[in-house]
Design a protein around this motif. Structure first.
Motif, short mmCIF file in Angstrom:
data_model
loop_
_atom_site.label_atom_id
_atom_site.label_comp_id
_atom_site.label_asym_id
_atom_site.label_seq_id
_atom_site.Cartn_x
_atom_site.Cartn_y
_atom_site.Cartn_z
N LEU A 167 0.91 -1.19 -0.14
CA LEU A 167 0.01 0.02 0.17
C LEU A 167 0.89 1.26 0.07
N ALA A 168 2.08 1.22 0.78
CA ALA A 168 2.82 2.41 0.72
C ALA A 168 3.63 2.27 -0.72
N MET A 169 3.99 1.17 -1.17
CA MET A 169 5.09 1.15 -2.13
C MET A 169 4.11 1.50 -3.32
N ALA A 170 2.88 1.53 -3.29
CA ALA A 170 2.07 1.95 -4.61
C ALA A 170 2.14 3.65 -4.34
N ARG A 171 2.76 4.26 -3.28
CA ARG A 171 2.47 5.90 -3.43
C ARG A 171 3.74 6.40 -3.13
N ALA A 172 4.69 5.61 -2.98
CA ALA A 172 6.07 6.10 -2.65
C ALA A 172 7.15 5.24 -2.86
N ASP A 173 8.35 5.93 -3.18
CA ASP A 173 9.79 5.24 -3.21
C ASP A 173 9.89 4.87 -1.75
N PHE A 174 9.50 3.55 -1.49
CA PHE A 174 9.56 3.06 -0.07
C PHE A 174 10.83 2.62 0.51
N ARG A 175 11.35 3.34 1.79
CA ARG A 175 12.52 3.16 2.34
C ARG A 175 12.45 2.71 3.66
N PRO A 176 12.18 1.09 3.99
CA PRO A 176 11.94 0.97 5.51
C PRO A 176 13.06 1.10 6.26
N LEU A 177 13.18 1.75 7.68
CA LEU A 177 13.97 1.59 8.33
C LEU A 177 13.52 1.21 9.91
N TYR A 178 13.93 0.16 10.14
CA TYR A 178 13.64 -0.63 11.48
C TYR A 178 14.25 -0.16 12.60
N ILE A 179 13.75 0.04 13.66
CA ILE A 179 14.30 0.37 14.92
C ILE A 179 13.87 -0.60 16.18
N LEU A 180 14.62 -1.31 16.66
CA LEU A 180 14.22 -2.18 17.84
C LEU A 180 14.95 -2.10 18.93
N ARG A 181 14.59 -2.53 20.04
CA ARG A 181 15.20 -2.63 21.42
C ARG A 181 15.19 -3.91 22.24
N ALA A 182 16.25 -4.26 22.74
CA ALA A 182 16.59 -5.50 23.27
C ALA A 182 15.14 -5.58 24.21
N PRO A 183 14.59 -6.93 24.53
CA PRO A 183 13.35 -6.94 24.96
C PRO A 183 13.38 -6.44 26.53
N ALA A 184 14.44 -6.64 27.25
CA ALA A 184 14.48 -6.29 28.76
C ALA A 184 14.02 -4.81 29.00
N GLY A 185 14.94 -4.05 28.31
CA GLY A 185 14.80 -2.46 28.42
C GLY A 185 13.51 -2.19 27.93
N ASN A 186 13.17 -2.59 26.77
CA ASN A 186 11.69 -2.37 26.02
C ASN A 186 10.56 -2.48 27.05
N ILE A 187 10.54 -3.83 27.71
CA ILE A 187 9.49 -4.17 28.69
C ILE A 187 9.48 -3.10 30.02
N ARG A 188 10.79 -2.87 30.32
CA ARG A 188 10.76 -2.03 31.50
C ARG A 188 10.14 -0.37 30.86
N SER A 189 10.66 0.00 29.92
CA SER A 189 10.04 1.24 29.40
C SER A 189 8.60 1.33 29.10
N LEU A 190 8.21 0.17 28.43
CA LEU A 190 6.77 0.10 28.36
C LEU A 190 5.78 -0.05 29.66
N ALA A 191 6.57 -0.68 30.62
CA ALA A 191 5.82 -0.73 32.05
C ALA A 191 5.55 0.60 32.69
N LYS A 192 6.70 1.36 32.48
CA LYS A 192 6.68 2.51 32.91
C LYS A 192 5.67 3.48 32.21
N MET A 193 5.58 3.31 30.93
CA MET A 193 4.54 4.10 30.21
C MET A 193 3.10 3.96 30.72
N PHE A 194 2.89 2.67 30.73
CA PHE A 194 1.67 2.13 30.91
C PHE A 194 1.19 2.63 32.40
N ALA A 195 2.11 2.63 33.16
CA ALA A 195 1.93 2.99 34.56
C ALA A 195 1.46 4.53 34.76
N ASP A 196 2.36 5.37 34.09
CA ASP A 196 2.14 6.87 34.01
C ASP A 196 0.86 7.09 33.43
#
Length: 255
Positions: A102-131
């Motif tokens: 759907l995006a490639m039909a409309r643009a020259d699509f250049r995907p850039l993935y960003i990930l985070r190690a699960p332990a840090g991601n879980i800790r940060s998500l837990a804080k976000m949801f708690a707040d």
């Protein structure tokens, strides 16, 4: 709610101005909440060759996503993606990009993935949801597993000629210069990406991205050290499998 003036101006812009700009080169930043996507967005948008404002929430399967994205960039930053500039959008939720075609039909699509190690991601998500939603129970490991599967499916659906980049927040913090140099080369940017960025009125606004003090500092900062609860083995395995897939697929992989 959208201001009435924008409900009139945006369709006019899309019908008249956006077609004159032609087909955009779209850097689509694909990630997960609390994975460092706001920091990377700020670093990218500090480059004069990249235009955008953060997480647009446009639906690439809906009407006129590029016109809406361009109009938002013009309204919030005063800039458009003419000439050799890239247009940037951050996509963290599956409903906005269920199928990369759907995006490639409309643009020259250049995907850039960003990930985070699960332990840090879980800790940060837990804080976000708690707040943001205290007292509401959220199954964070299940959320991560679902998003890993979605990101993996997007990678599987990309044609071989689509240039893919993939980095991790952890690598970005540990080796900012090397990671940003690799992205500079990948996108062919004339001005190198810098680990410092200019803070704007957009920086740190919830709804556009992370609103933490670290983001408002204008430079890469390591997160505060805290005791990290190990992620469930199922989550670690799914994360490792996604990293392996992206590492094999991406032209630039700093995971």
């Amino acid at each position: 709610m959208t201001h009435p003036a924008h409900r009139i101006a945006q369709p006019l812009f899309s019908a008249v101005a956006s077609p004159l700009l032609g087909r955009p080169k779209l850097i689509c930043l694909l990630g997960i909440m609390r994975s460092g996507s706001t920091l990377l967005t700020e670093l990218l948008l500090n480059n004069p060759q990249i235009v955008g404002f953060g997480e647009s929430h446009v639906n690439y399967g809906g009407p006129d996503p590029i016109g809406r994205l361009r109009y938002g960039a013009l309204r919030l930053t005063g800039r458009l993606d003419w000439g050799d500039r890239f247009l940037l959008d951050k996509v963290l939720h599956h409903r906005h990009l269920t199928d990369p075609a759907l995006a490639m039909a409309r643009a020259d699509f250049r995907p850039l993935y960003i990930l985070r190690a699960p332990a840090g991601n879980i800790r940060s998500l837990a804080k976000m949801f708690a707040d943001k939603a205290p007292g509401v129970e959220t199954d964070i490991p299940a959320l991560l597993l679902e998003r890993y599967a979605q990101l993996s499916a997007i990678a599987d659906a990309l044609p071989g000629e689509v240039p893919v980049a993939a980095i991790s927040y952890d690598r970005l913090v540990a080796d900012a210069d090397g990671t940003l140099a690799a992205l500079t080369d990948h996108f062919g940017l004339k001005t190198p990406l810098s680990s410092d960025y200019a803070v704007s009125s957009r920086t740190g606004r919830w709804g556009v991205g992370d609103g933490s003090d670290n983001i408002k500092s204008g430079r890469i900062q390591a997160p505060a050290k805290a005791e990290a609860t190990p992620a469930p083995a199922e989550v670690e395995d799914a994360y490792a499998a996604l990293c392996e897939k992206l590492g094999a697929r991406a032209g630039v992989a700093a995971l």
